[in-house]
Design an enzyme around this catalytic site. Structure first.
Site, PDB file in Angstrom:
ATOM      1  N   GLU A  84      18.881  52.778 104.488  1.00 58.57           N
ATOM      2  CA  GLU A  84      18.838  53.247 105.871  1.00 58.57           C
ATOM      3  C   GLU A  84      17.465  53.779 106.251  1.00 58.57           C
ATOM      4  O   GLU A  84      16.990  53.559 107.362  1.00 58.57           O
ATOM      5  CB  GLU A  84      19.888  54.329 106.105  1.00 58.57           C
ATOM      6  CG  GLU A  84      19.890  54.811 107.550  1.00 58.57           C
ATOM      7  CD  GLU A  84      20.962  55.834 107.850  1.00 58.57           C
ATOM      8  OE1 GLU A  84      21.192  56.096 109.035  1.00 58.57           O
ATOM      9  OE2 GLU A  84      21.543  56.377 106.896  1.00 58.57           O
ATOM     10  N   ASP A 100      22.951  54.344 101.535  1.00 52.43           N
ATOM     11  CA  ASP A 100      22.793  55.431 102.499  1.00 52.43           C
ATOM     12  C   ASP A 100      22.563  56.698 101.686  1.00 52.43           C
ATOM     13  O   ASP A 100      23.476  57.188 101.026  1.00 52.43           O
ATOM     14  CB  ASP A 100      24.026  55.581 103.381  1.00 52.43           C
ATOM     15  CG  ASP A 100      23.758  56.440 104.606  1.00 52.43           C
ATOM     16  OD1 ASP A 100      22.800  57.239 104.568  1.00 52.43           O
ATOM     17  OD2 ASP A 100      24.498  56.317 105.600  1.00 52.43           O
ATOM     18  N   ILE A 102      21.967  59.882 102.507  1.00 50.66           N
ATOM     19  CA  ILE A 102      22.784  61.003 102.967  1.00 50.66           C
ATOM     20  C   ILE A 102      23.569  60.515 104.178  1.00 50.66           C
ATOM     21  O   ILE A 102      23.057  60.511 105.311  1.00 50.66           O
ATOM     22  CB  ILE A 102      21.959  62.254 103.333  1.00 50.66           C
ATOM     23  CG1 ILE A 102      21.081  62.699 102.166  1.00 50.66           C
ATOM     24  CG2 ILE A 102      22.902  63.394 103.748  1.00 50.66           C
ATOM     25  CD1 ILE A 102      20.211  63.923 102.465  1.00 50.66           C
ATOM     26  N   ASP A 103      24.787  60.072 103.942  1.00 47.91           N
ATOM     27  CA  ASP A 103      25.667  59.684 105.044  1.00 47.91           C
ATOM     28  C   ASP A 103      26.296  60.961 105.594  1.00 47.91           C
ATOM     29  O   ASP A 103      26.923  61.717 104.862  1.00 47.91           O
ATOM     30  CB  ASP A 103      26.753  58.729 104.538  1.00 47.91           C
ATOM     31  CG  ASP A 103      27.683  58.308 105.646  1.00 47.91           C
ATOM     32  OD1 ASP A 103      27.187  57.806 106.664  1.00 47.91           O
ATOM     33  OD2 ASP A 103      28.909  58.489 105.501  1.00 47.91           O
ATOM     34  N   THR A 105      24.204  62.946 108.021  1.00 47.69           N
ATOM     35  CA  THR A 105      22.994  63.772 108.019  1.00 47.69           C
ATOM     36  C   THR A 105      23.128  65.006 108.905  1.00 47.69           C
ATOM     37  O   THR A 105      22.627  66.085 108.570  1.00 47.69           O
ATOM     38  CB  THR A 105      21.775  62.939 108.450  1.00 47.69           C
ATOM     39  OG1 THR A 105      21.666  61.795 107.610  1.00 47.69           O
ATOM     40  CG2 THR A 105      20.495  63.744 108.339  1.00 47.69           C
ATOM     41  N   ASP A 231      26.454  52.220 106.191  1.00 49.20           N
ATOM     42  CA  ASP A 231      27.554  53.121 106.524  1.00 49.20           C
ATOM     43  C   ASP A 231      28.889  52.614 105.981  1.00 49.20           C
ATOM     44  O   ASP A 231      29.797  53.396 105.700  1.00 49.20           O
ATOM     45  CB  ASP A 231      27.703  53.248 108.048  1.00 49.20           C
ATOM     46  CG  ASP A 231      26.459  53.742 108.743  1.00 49.20           C
ATOM     47  OD1 ASP A 231      25.948  54.801 108.344  1.00 49.20           O
ATOM     48  OD2 ASP A 231      26.000  53.070 109.695  1.00 49.20           O
TER      49      ASP A 231
END
Length: 278
Positions: A84, A100, A102-103, A105, A231
């Site tokens: 990402e 990802d 830090i999904d 954020t 995601d």
């Protein structure tokens, strides 16, 4: 990217998905520990924004993705990396890692304990292995295509199987909203139209964890627009391998729409989603 979750058998090539999921787990756990150990007390500073001023990225997002990228390429230098936050790395092996760092954020920025490292391996465009680790709680989900979904408790795998669903009117539905104001307004109208037909709506703020929640029975169904492969890939594999049906508006789940529900009610639920105007 093509359909990550096609129906029917798929040739996943010479690399066993178990090898991929174990590598994904090792890297995701290291990355989660890295982020948790460096998150300061209070609210985290925002380094930049993406699609809008409310769509944020932090320096730890970037550092975590670089850690994941370096670990994966050290183990499998010929693979592709799709992340990402950073530049993609093109490899020729047919295996692509979808990351990802830090999904969730915004949850991370505010200290809401629902944000995760999400790592999936796709073979020739098909999700083959996936891991989601909640950074704040340490919970770990994994799945391999055709091999089921599970949570890890230490090194013990406990299978995750989607529970029988309640009637549509009693379903707890997870969703999320775009960071683009015009799209968000349209999504709000669709959610308002759905609300009288279900038990309630939850907006938890991390798509990968939402999909794992559907798999685990913490949510009965899910709908969201605007999800990118990073995601969707790992959490979507957990959901489908747990037995959930996953679909898009008029085709595969993707950026336009992602819907998830138990197959026993998916046709009715997916029809409601379309009627509400998502």
């Amino acid at each position: 990217m093509t359909d990550l979750f096609p129906d029917g058998p798929v040739d996943l090539g010479p690399t066993p998905p178990e090898e991929l999921v174990e590598l994904a787990r090792a890297v995701a756990v290291e990355a989660a520990v890295f982020v948790a150990g460096r998150r300061p007390e209070g609210r985290v500073d925002v380094a930049a924004t993406k699609s809008s001023p409310t769509d944020v990225v932090t320096e730890l997002d970037r550092a975590c993705e670089e850690l994941v990228r370096s670990r994966l390429l050290a183990a499998r230098p010929d693979d592709t990396i799709i992340g990402e936050e950073g530049d993609d790395h093109e490899g020729g092996s047919g295996v692509a890692w979808i990351v990802d760092p830090i999904d969730g954020t915004v949850n991370f920025v505010y200290g809401i304990p629902s944000y995760a490292v999400s790592i999936a391996a796709a073979v020739d465009g098909v999700a083959a292995a996936g891991v989601v680790v909640n950074i704040a709680t340490g919970e770990q989900w994994g799945a391999v295509r055709g091999g089921g979904a599970w949570t890890w408790h230490g090194d013990e795998r406990r299978p995750v199987v989607a529970p029988e669903p309640p009637p549509l009117s009693q379903m707890l539905v997870g969703t999320g909203f775009s960071y683009e104001p015009d799209v968000r307004a349209a999504q709000a109208r669709a959610v308002a139209a759905m609300l009288p037909h279900v038990r309630d709506i939850r907006r938890l703020g991390a798509a990968a964890l939402d999909l794992c929640a559907v798999a685990s029975g913490r949510l009965d169904a899910y709908v969201e627009q605007g999800l990118h492969p990073w995601d969707l890939a790992a959490g979507g594999l957990v959901a489908t391998e747990a037995g959930m049906a996953l679909a898009g508006l008029d085709g595969p789940a993707g950026v336009r729409l992602v819907m998830a529900a138990h197959p026993a009610v998916s046709e009715e639920y997916f029809s409601l989603v379309r009627t509400c105007g998502f």
